[in-house]
Design a protein around this motif. Structure first.
Motif, PDB file in Angstrom:
ATOM      1  N   ARG A  87       0.859  -1.177   0.000  1.00  0.00           N
ATOM      2  CA  ARG A  87       0.000   0.000   0.000  1.00  0.00           C
ATOM      3  C   ARG A  87       0.899   1.232   0.000  1.00  0.00           C
ATOM      4  NH1 ARG A  87      -4.988  -1.358   4.097  1.00  0.00           N
ATOM      5  NH2 ARG A  87      -5.764  -3.100   2.856  1.00  0.00           N
ATOM      6  N   ARG A  88       0.319   2.364  -0.336  1.00  0.00           N
ATOM      7  CA  ARG A  88       1.098   3.603  -0.365  1.00  0.00           C
ATOM      8  C   ARG A  88       1.719   3.881   1.007  1.00  0.00           C
ATOM      9  NH1 ARG A  88       3.601   6.888  -3.937  1.00  0.00           N
ATOM     10  NH2 ARG A  88       4.548   8.393  -2.576  1.00  0.00           N
ATOM     11  N   PHE A 121       3.328   0.944  -9.802  1.00  0.00           N
ATOM     12  CA  PHE A 121       1.940   0.865  -9.361  1.00  0.00           C
ATOM     13  C   PHE A 121       1.154  -0.052 -10.282  1.00  0.00           C
ATOM     14  CE2 PHE A 121      -2.469   2.386  -9.036  1.00  0.00           C
ATOM     15  CZ  PHE A 121      -2.656   2.171  -7.678  1.00  0.00           C
ATOM     16  N   ASN A 122       0.403  -0.972  -9.688  1.00  0.00           N
ATOM     17  CA  ASN A 122      -0.465  -1.882 -10.427  1.00  0.00           C
ATOM     18  C   ASN A 122      -1.898  -1.485 -10.091  1.00  0.00           C
ATOM     19  OD1 ASN A 122      -2.129  -4.015 -11.213  1.00  0.00           O
ATOM     20  ND2 ASN A 122      -0.514  -5.512 -10.934  1.00  0.00           N
ATOM     21  N   ALA A 123      -2.569  -0.863 -11.050  1.00  0.00           N
ATOM     22  CA  ALA A 123      -3.926  -0.361 -10.813  1.00  0.00           C
ATOM     23  C   ALA A 123      -4.900  -1.496 -10.523  1.00  0.00           C
ATOM     24  CB  ALA A 123      -4.396   0.451 -12.014  1.00  0.00           C
ATOM     25  N   SER A 125      -4.488  -4.236  -8.809  1.00  0.00           N
ATOM     26  CA  SER A 125      -4.445  -4.657  -7.401  1.00  0.00           C
ATOM     27  C   SER A 125      -4.422  -3.473  -6.441  1.00  0.00           C
ATOM     28  CB  SER A 125      -3.214  -5.533  -7.157  1.00  0.00           C
ATOM     29  OG  SER A 125      -2.031  -4.768  -7.309  1.00  0.00           O
ATOM     30  N   ASN A 126      -4.296  -2.272  -6.984  1.00  0.00           N
ATOM     31  CA  ASN A 126      -4.200  -1.051  -6.181  1.00  0.00           C
ATOM     32  C   ASN A 126      -3.028  -1.143  -5.208  1.00  0.00           C
ATOM     33  OD1 ASN A 126      -4.957   1.564  -5.489  1.00  0.00           O
ATOM     34  ND2 ASN A 126      -6.271   0.860  -3.836  1.00  0.00           N
ATOM     35  N   ARG A 127      -1.913  -1.683  -5.687  1.00  0.00           N
ATOM     36  CA  ARG A 127      -0.722  -1.872  -4.852  1.00  0.00           C
ATOM     37  C   ARG A 127       0.525  -1.452  -5.639  1.00  0.00           C
ATOM     38  NH1 ARG A 127      -4.095  -2.464  -1.555  1.00  0.00           N
ATOM     39  NH2 ARG A 127      -4.448  -4.183  -0.128  1.00  0.00           N
ATOM     40  N   TRP A 128       1.542  -1.065  -4.879  1.00  0.00           N
ATOM     41  CA  TRP A 128       2.856  -0.810  -5.445  1.00  0.00           C
ATOM     42  C   TRP A 128       3.610  -2.132  -5.420  1.00  0.00           C
ATOM     43  CZ3 TRP A 128       4.391   3.724  -7.597  1.00  0.00           C
ATOM     44  CH2 TRP A 128       3.525   4.806  -7.427  1.00  0.00           C
TER      45      TRP A 128
END
Length: 184
Positions: A87-88, A121-123, A125-128
């Motif tokens: 996560r961010r 960033f992988n949109a 999975s909304n994860r880095w």
């Protein structure tokens, strides 16, 4: 809309002055002056009363928008590396940890900084996404442990739950307590 070989587009379905006005005001497109409209009319064999052309900034904005919208290329990890989704807030914790590397008694594992710098960033999975070794994962777990002590336990808990890696500080060496009746 009809396009010409010299980059001009003339009015047609979905492309008219009203639709293009915001782009013209931003300098991303320009409207053909009367002289160029006359040349376009001669080439097209019909009257061209309006034509628009993207500026250099318009082309660059279009190219940038396409690159930004494209899914990131997430290549397979090198042998021995594991893909980790962060996560961010997790990434911010790692960056804080890395910023202290010269002052920590046990600094980050070798290569962790380049792995964090290479996060993509992988949109979906909304994860880095980072690729790290086992040693780097242990170092990440230590960063999340330090974050737990100073703030939030969420990153440490999530990392342990998802990846099965947590940092446990070494147990202090205890001196045995004297038994009652003994004098020390």
């Amino acid at each position: 809309m009809q396009r010409t070989t010299d980059g001009w587009a003339t009015a047609g379905p979905g492309l008219d002055e009203r639709a293009m006005d915001p782009l013209v005001r931003l300098g991303l497109a320009r409207v053909a002056p009367r002289e160029e409209q006359a040349e376009l009319s001669a080439k097209a064999g019909r009257t061209v009363s309006w034509a628009v052309q993207l500026t250099d900034d318009g082309w660059d904005a279009l190219l940038y928008a396409r690159a930004r919208a494209a899914p990131p290329s997430i290549e397979a990890p090198s042998p021995g590396l594991q893909q980790v989704g962060l996560r961010r807030s997790d990434l911010d914790t790692l960056r804080r940890f890395l910023a202290l590397r010269g002052r920590l008694r046990r600094g980050p594992a070798s290569g962790l900084e380049s792995a964090v710098d290479g996060a993509r960033f992988n949109a979906a999975s909304n994860r880095w996404v980072v690729y790290v070794s086992g040693e780097q994962m242990e170092s990440m777990a230590r960063a999340f442990f330090l974050e737990r002590l100073g703030g939030s336990a969420a990153s440490a808990n999530r990392f342990a739950r998802v990846y099965g890696v947590s940092y446990t500080p070494p147990a202090p060496l205890l001196t045995p307590e004297p038994q009652r009746g003994e004098s020390g």
